[in-house]
Design a protein around this motif. Structure first.
Motif, PDB file in Angstrom:
ATOM      1  N   THR A  96       0.849  -1.182   0.000  1.00  0.00           N
ATOM      2  CA  THR A  96       0.000   0.000   0.000  1.00  0.00           C
ATOM      3  C   THR A  96       0.892   1.241   0.000  1.00  0.00           C
ATOM      4  OG1 THR A  96      -0.047   0.069   2.403  1.00  0.00           O
ATOM      5  CG2 THR A  96      -1.793  -1.211   1.300  1.00  0.00           C
ATOM      6  N   ARG A  97       0.290   2.403  -0.130  1.00  0.00           N
ATOM      7  CA  ARG A  97       1.091   3.626  -0.181  1.00  0.00           C
ATOM      8  C   ARG A  97       1.936   3.776   1.085  1.00  0.00           C
ATOM      9  NH1 ARG A  97      -0.700   9.958  -0.853  1.00  0.00           N
ATOM     10  NH2 ARG A  97       1.428  10.742  -0.972  1.00  0.00           N
ATOM     11  N   ALA A  98       1.346   3.526   2.238  1.00  0.00           N
ATOM     12  CA  ALA A  98       2.081   3.671   3.505  1.00  0.00           C
ATOM     13  C   ALA A  98       3.249   2.697   3.565  1.00  0.00           C
ATOM     14  CB  ALA A  98       1.141   3.451   4.684  1.00  0.00           C
ATOM     15  N   VAL A  99       3.015   1.469   3.130  1.00  0.00           N
ATOM     16  CA  VAL A  99       4.088   0.465   3.157  1.00  0.00           C
ATOM     17  C   VAL A  99       5.175   0.851   2.167  1.00  0.00           C
ATOM     18  CG1 VAL A  99       4.649  -1.965   2.705  1.00  0.00           C
ATOM     19  CG2 VAL A  99       2.552  -1.374   3.949  1.00  0.00           C
ATOM     20  N   ARG A 100       4.778   1.344   1.003  1.00  0.00           N
ATOM     21  CA  ARG A 100       5.778   1.763   0.007  1.00  0.00           C
ATOM     22  C   ARG A 100       6.663   2.866   0.569  1.00  0.00           C
ATOM     23  NH1 ARG A 100       1.286   1.562  -3.476  1.00  0.00           N
ATOM     24  NH2 ARG A 100       1.246   3.836  -3.727  1.00  0.00           N
ATOM     25  N   GLU A 101       6.061   3.809   1.263  1.00  0.00           N
ATOM     26  CA  GLU A 101       6.848   4.899   1.841  1.00  0.00           C
ATOM     27  C   GLU A 101       7.882   4.355   2.816  1.00  0.00           C
ATOM     28  OE1 GLU A 101       4.165   7.821   3.421  1.00  0.00           O
ATOM     29  OE2 GLU A 101       3.503   8.453   1.438  1.00  0.00           O
ATOM     30  N   LEU A 102       7.496   3.365   3.599  1.00  0.00           N
ATOM     31  CA  LEU A 102       8.451   2.768   4.547  1.00  0.00           C
ATOM     32  C   LEU A 102       9.544   1.996   3.817  1.00  0.00           C
ATOM     33  CD1 LEU A 102       6.003   1.479   7.297  1.00  0.00           C
ATOM     34  CD2 LEU A 102       7.596   3.404   7.478  1.00  0.00           C
ATOM     35  N   VAL A 103       9.135   1.215   2.822  1.00  0.00           N
ATOM     36  CA  VAL A 103      10.091   0.390   2.072  1.00  0.00           C
ATOM     37  C   VAL A 103      11.100   1.273   1.335  1.00  0.00           C
ATOM     38  CG1 VAL A 103      10.288  -1.136   0.042  1.00  0.00           C
ATOM     39  CG2 VAL A 103       8.594  -1.624   1.832  1.00  0.00           C
ATOM     40  N   LEU A 104      10.631   2.402   0.824  1.00  0.00           N
ATOM     41  CA  LEU A 104      11.487   3.242  -0.004  1.00  0.00           C
ATOM     42  C   LEU A 104      12.312   4.261   0.795  1.00  0.00           C
ATOM     43  CD1 LEU A 104       9.072   3.754  -3.023  1.00  0.00           C
ATOM     44  CD2 LEU A 104      11.084   2.271  -2.905  1.00  0.00           C
ATOM     45  N   THR A 105      12.174   4.267   2.098  1.00  0.00           N
ATOM     46  CA  THR A 105      13.034   5.151   2.891  1.00  0.00           C
ATOM     47  C   THR A 105      14.454   4.610   2.892  1.00  0.00           C
ATOM     48  OG1 THR A 105      12.524   4.022   4.954  1.00  0.00           O
ATOM     49  CG2 THR A 105      11.179   5.932   4.412  1.00  0.00           C
ATOM     50  N   GLU A 106      15.389   5.512   3.060  1.00  0.00           N
ATOM     51  CA  GLU A 106      16.791   5.110   3.090  1.00  0.00           C
ATOM     52  C   GLU A 106      17.024   4.193   4.290  1.00  0.00           C
ATOM     53  OE1 GLU A 106      21.035   7.409   2.942  1.00  0.00           O
ATOM     54  OE2 GLU A 106      19.268   8.411   2.156  1.00  0.00           O
ATOM     55  N   ASN A 107      17.836   3.145   4.091  1.00  0.00           N
ATOM     56  CA  ASN A 107      18.165   2.162   5.134  1.00  0.00           C
ATOM     57  C   ASN A 107      16.932   1.460   5.695  1.00  0.00           C
ATOM     58  OD1 ASN A 107      20.914   2.851   4.928  1.00  0.00           O
ATOM     59  ND2 ASN A 107      20.598   4.582   6.316  1.00  0.00           N
ATOM     60  N   LYS A 137      12.042  -3.393  -2.858  1.00  0.00           N
ATOM     61  CA  LYS A 137      12.208  -1.978  -3.206  1.00  0.00           C
ATOM     62  C   LYS A 137      11.846  -1.735  -4.672  1.00  0.00           C
ATOM     63  CE  LYS A 137      15.726  -0.811   0.214  1.00  0.00           C
ATOM     64  NZ  LYS A 137      17.091  -0.346   0.451  1.00  0.00           N
ATOM     65  N   ASP A 138      12.290  -2.633  -5.545  1.00  0.00           N
ATOM     66  CA  ASP A 138      11.986  -2.490  -6.971  1.00  0.00           C
ATOM     67  C   ASP A 138      10.470  -2.563  -7.209  1.00  0.00           C
ATOM     68  OD1 ASP A 138      14.688  -2.248  -7.498  1.00  0.00           O
ATOM     69  OD2 ASP A 138      14.917  -4.322  -8.235  1.00  0.00           O
ATOM     70  N   GLN A 139       9.820  -3.493  -6.536  1.00  0.00           N
ATOM     71  CA  GLN A 139       8.366  -3.623  -6.685  1.00  0.00           C
ATOM     72  C   GLN A 139       7.655  -2.378  -6.156  1.00  0.00           C
ATOM     73  OE1 GLN A 139       6.801  -6.169  -8.374  1.00  0.00           O
ATOM     74  NE2 GLN A 139       8.934  -6.586  -8.878  1.00  0.00           N
ATOM     75  N   ALA A 140       8.112  -1.888  -5.016  1.00  0.00           N
ATOM     76  CA  ALA A 140       7.519  -0.682  -4.429  1.00  0.00           C
ATOM     77  C   ALA A 140       7.722   0.516  -5.341  1.00  0.00           C
ATOM     78  CB  ALA A 140       8.121  -0.427  -3.046  1.00  0.00           C
ATOM     79  N   ARG A 141       8.916   0.646  -5.915  1.00  0.00           N
ATOM     80  CA  ARG A 141       9.205   1.765  -6.823  1.00  0.00           C
ATOM     81  C   ARG A 141       8.323   1.681  -8.065  1.00  0.00           C
ATOM     82  NH1 ARG A 141       9.833   6.233  -6.204  1.00  0.00           N
ATOM     83  NH2 ARG A 141      11.411   5.818  -4.634  1.00  0.00           N
ATOM     84  N   LYS A 142       8.198   0.490  -8.616  1.00  0.00           N
ATOM     85  CA  LYS A 142       7.360   0.294  -9.807  1.00  0.00           C
ATOM     86  C   LYS A 142       5.920   0.720  -9.501  1.00  0.00           C
ATOM     87  CE  LYS A 142       5.353  -3.414 -12.560  1.00  0.00           C
ATOM     88  NZ  LYS A 142       5.224  -4.854 -12.706  1.00  0.00           N
ATOM     89  N   LEU A 143       5.403   0.274  -8.380  1.00  0.00           N
ATOM     90  CA  LEU A 143       4.041   0.598  -7.999  1.00  0.00           C
ATOM     91  C   LEU A 143       3.888   2.091  -7.698  1.00  0.00           C
ATOM     92  CD1 LEU A 143       1.254  -0.496  -7.559  1.00  0.00           C
ATOM     93  CD2 LEU A 143       1.983  -1.392  -5.366  1.00  0.00           C
ATOM     94  N   GLU A 144       4.865   2.647  -7.057  1.00  0.00           N
ATOM     95  CA  GLU A 144       4.839   4.082  -6.744  1.00  0.00           C
ATOM     96  C   GLU A 144       4.853   4.901  -8.033  1.00  0.00           C
ATOM     97  OE1 GLU A 144       4.433   7.406  -4.500  1.00  0.00           O
ATOM     98  OE2 GLU A 144       4.122   5.315  -3.957  1.00  0.00           O
ATOM     99  N   ASN A 145       5.643   4.476  -9.016  1.00  0.00           N
ATOM    100  CA  ASN A 145       5.687   5.185 -10.298  1.00  0.00           C
ATOM    101  C   ASN A 145       4.334   5.129 -11.016  1.00  0.00           C
ATOM    102  OD1 ASN A 145       8.354   5.946  -9.958  1.00  0.00           O
ATOM    103  ND2 ASN A 145       9.165   4.225 -11.148  1.00  0.00           N
ATOM    104  N   MET A 146       3.590   4.034 -10.821  1.00  0.00           N
ATOM    105  CA  MET A 146       2.258   3.927 -11.413  1.00  0.00           C
ATOM    106  C   MET A 146       1.254   4.819 -10.665  1.00  0.00           C
ATOM    107  SD  MET A 146       2.013  -0.188 -12.036  1.00  0.00           S
ATOM    108  CE  MET A 146       0.339  -0.152 -12.661  1.00  0.00           C
ATOM    109  N   ALA A 147       1.376   4.855  -9.338  1.00  0.00           N
ATOM    110  CA  ALA A 147       0.399   5.566  -8.510  1.00  0.00           C
ATOM    111  C   ALA A 147       0.608   7.073  -8.504  1.00  0.00           C
ATOM    112  CB  ALA A 147       0.452   5.025  -7.081  1.00  0.00           C
ATOM    113  N   ALA A 148       1.835   7.533  -8.663  1.00  0.00           N
ATOM    114  CA  ALA A 148       2.138   8.968  -8.563  1.00  0.00           C
ATOM    115  C   ALA A 148       1.303   9.825  -9.511  1.00  0.00           C
ATOM    116  CB  ALA A 148       3.630   9.207  -8.767  1.00  0.00           C
ATOM    117  N   PRO A 149       1.168   9.469 -10.783  1.00  0.00           N
ATOM    118  CA  PRO A 149       0.358  10.317 -11.675  1.00  0.00           C
ATOM    119  C   PRO A 149      -1.104  10.413 -11.221  1.00  0.00           C
ATOM    120  CG  PRO A 149       1.662   8.763 -12.964  1.00  0.00           C
ATOM    121  CD  PRO A 149       1.824   8.390 -11.524  1.00  0.00           C
TER     122      PRO A 149
END
Length: 132
Positions: free
Chosen positions: A93-104, A112-124
């Motif tokens: 989910t968006r909240a989980v992606r934010e946690l996964v994509l934080t540094e360290n 991380k790759d899956q979260a980034r892919k999903l985030e790139n789809m959701a951002a627009p």
């Protein structure tokens, strides 16, 4: 052998009993006289493809015909639904992606790759909603 008539593209098999006649479906001459024809079965191809069954009447008999069906049109969901499906499938989910994509974050590179892919789809979608 079974006897039938083609009605609206479907087979209507001879009834077991017809009126006062018992075992009508065993009396070949009565069935032929009433328009029922022998059905010649065909083996459905077993190659994993989709086939449709139809019937051809010729030469005093009905033949089963298996015809290869065209592949179904791919269904493309709207972007918002694609994001919803992926979030449900991955749990990202968006909240989980934010946690996964934080540094360290300690998440694996795959996650991380899956979260980034999903985030790139959701951002627009989020940007469009913010502009409204």
């Amino acid at each position: 052998m079974r006897y039938a008539k083609i009605i609206n593209g479907n087979l209507e098999y001879a009834p077991k009993n017809k009126g006062a006649v018992s075992n009508f479906d065993q009396d070949i001459s009565a069935m032929l006289a009433d328009g029922y024809l022998p059905v010649i079965p065909a083996v459905r191809p077993d190659d994993g493809k989709e086939y449709g069954l139809s019937y051809e009447q010729a030469g005093g008999q009905i033949r089963e015909v298996w015809t290869l069906l065209p592949p179904p049109e791919p269904v493309t969901l709207p972007l918002a639904q694609q994001v919803d499906v992926l979030e449900t499938q991955t749990g990202l989910t968006r909240a989980v992606r934010e946690l996964v994509l934080t540094e360290n974050s300690g998440s694996s590179q795959y996650v991380k790759d899956q979260a980034r892919k999903l985030e790139n789809m959701a951002a627009p979608l989020r940007n469009a909603a913010e502009e409204e």
